[in-house]
Design an enzyme around this catalytic site. Structure first.
Site, mmCIF file in Angstrom:
data_model
loop_
_atom_site.group_PDB
_atom_site.id
_atom_site.type_symbol
_atom_site.label_atom_id
_atom_site.label_comp_id
_atom_site.label_asym_id
_atom_site.label_seq_id
_atom_site.Cartn_x
_atom_site.Cartn_y
_atom_site.Cartn_z
ATOM 1 N N ASP A 116 -97.011 34.500 -72.495
ATOM 2 C CA ASP A 116 -95.800 34.967 -73.191
ATOM 3 C C ASP A 116 -94.789 35.665 -72.284
ATOM 4 O OD1 ASP A 116 -96.405 34.067 -75.811
ATOM 5 O OD2 ASP A 116 -97.915 35.633 -75.961
ATOM 6 N N ASP A 175 -96.615 26.421 -77.657
ATOM 7 C CA ASP A 175 -95.590 27.451 -77.450
ATOM 8 C C ASP A 175 -95.293 27.670 -75.963
ATOM 9 O OD1 ASP A 175 -97.586 27.684 -79.428
ATOM 10 O OD2 ASP A 175 -96.952 29.664 -80.036
HETATM 11 N N1 GLY Z 1 -97.691 32.162 -80.915
HETATM 12 C C1 GLY Z 1 -96.315 32.308 -81.018
HETATM 13 C C2 GLY Z 1 -95.790 31.933 -82.323
HETATM 14 O O1 GLY Z 1 -96.183 32.522 -83.320
HETATM 15 O O2 GLY Z 1 -94.983 31.032 -82.400
#
Ligand code: GLY
Length: 392
Positions: A116, A175
């Site tokens: 992230d 993601d």
């Molecule tokens: N894991 C990131 C999202 O909730 O999109």
């Protein structure tokens, strides 16, 4: 024979049609941007002075939940503030954006916790550098890109997304495509050119393994650490391993569009069109805001995910600029505008709370953040408004 008179009549006709369509293209982007600034001003007044930032407002509440810099969403609030500075030129936003970005500085010098880092640092300091050219911000972004690259597994040829949550092997989530933008940027603006190769390898491996035959994405792909072989596609936040989780597909659409922008390799562009096609063809809602999962069993009585619509609306504006196919371009543009208008007319929070949008779904299987306001919905909505304004 076409006479000059016929030509004149035809020209007048075209001018009238154009004037009519402009008059009826009444969606007022500036007004929506003003709304976002008003809401953000209200939020600023309630943020505690403890280094946290607003993440979500639960359904039925008006109060933000605040999170520290380690939270995966910590870059979205400073990112919104940078976008508001971009939209208005008002130094008030720059000052706040700088303040909330700086809370994230430790991420650039800590061991990588997960993938992230791109969401966190590129949306905050990355936008900050784009708008201010501060060498300090640049240094933080470059250091973070090197940190993110430590999660790359050369056997698998992807970044490990969640090192703390093994799920039976080397895991990569869809993601993660979004966080390649940080690596591309750093490879162009810094000395570590390997970051470009890592980003491209990650995108290629994801393209080869992370999708079903209809181009819908798994949320999580598990690979064997040692051999690099694909073990299984799974879900974490979607309805089931085989379902199309709306935000996951949105990340794929945005991610592959961005990878094409950064590489100019048409295989990524073709792929971006394919992952977009399945999303648009399976979208059944009239307002083009999806249910949280396209296979959720209770549709039409399932929560929506405004965040997915915001992400896709922004990505479609970009993708529309990469095609010469007139029909496709006008479909992407029309659908993106419809999504942005739906969000603006029917999903804004106004007096309910001080976020921009209602009705996003974060993690339905965990029972968390269902039908609520979430900062990443607001971030991509604001980005889509700015992109639309630029195009107009
Ligand atoms: N894991 C990131 C999202 O909730 O999109």
């Amino acid at each position: 024979m076409i006479t000059r008179f016929t030509k004149l009549v035809f020209t007048l006709f075209l001018l009238t049609v154009s004037a009519y369509s402009q008059k009826n293209d009444s969606f007022n982007v500036k007004k929506q941007l003003e709304y976002c600034a008003e809401q953000a001003s209200k939020t600023l007044k309630v943020i505690p002075e403890d280094g946290t930032s607003p993440r979500a407002v639960p359904n039925g509440s008006a109060a933000w939940k605040f999170v520290g810099y380690k939270d995966w969403t910590s870059g979205f609030w400073p990112g919104e503030l940078w976008y508001l500075y971009q939209a208005t030129g008002d130094k008030k936003w720059k000052k706040e954006a700088d303040k909330f970005s700086r809370f994230l500085t430790p991420l650039s010098v800590s061991k990588a916790g997960d993938h992230d880092l791109g969401f966190q640092i590129f949306n905050s300091f990355g936008n900050g550098y784009r708008l201010t050219k501060s060498p300090q911000y640049k240094d933080i972004v470059l250091k973070t890109a090197d940190t993110l690259a430590t999660l790359f597994n050369p056997k698998v040829e992807t970044i490990q997304s969640w090192p703390h949550n093994k799920m039976g092997g080397h895991n990569t989530i869809i993601d993660n495509m979004m966080n390649l933008e940080l690596l591309f940027w750093a490879s162009k603006n810094g000395v570590n050119k390997k970051l470009y190769d890592i980003a491209v390898k990650h995108a290629e491996t994801t393209m080869a393994n992370h999708f079903r035959p209809d181009y819908s994405a798994y949320h999580v792909l598990i690979y064997d650490y040692k051999t690099g072989k694909k073990i299984k596609g799974r879900t974490a936040q979607g309805y089931s391993d085989d379902s199309m989780w709306a935000r996951g597909q949105a990340w794929a659409i945005y991610g592959f569009t961005m990878v094409y922008r950064e590489t100019k390799d048409t295989k990524f562009l073709d792929f971006a069109h394919k992952v977009t096609r399945v999303y648009l063809d399976r979208l059944t809602t009239e307002d083009l805001v999806p249910y949280w999962d396209f296979n959720a069993p209770g549709i039409p009585n399932e929560p929506r995910d405004a965040s997915a619509a915001a992400i896709v609306s922004s990505a479609l504006l970009e993708l529309s600029s990469y095609t010469n196919d007139k029909n496709l371009k006008s479909e992407y543009l029309a659908k993106s505008k419809k999504m942005i208008e739906s969000l603006s007319y029917h999903y804004q929070s106004h007096d309910v709370n001080s976020a921009f949008l209602l009705h996003s779904t974060g993690h339905k299987p965990a029972g968390s953040e269902i039908d609520c306001s979430i900062n990443y919905a607001d971030y991509y909505y604001l980005e889509a408004l700015l992109r639309l304004q630029k195009m107009k």
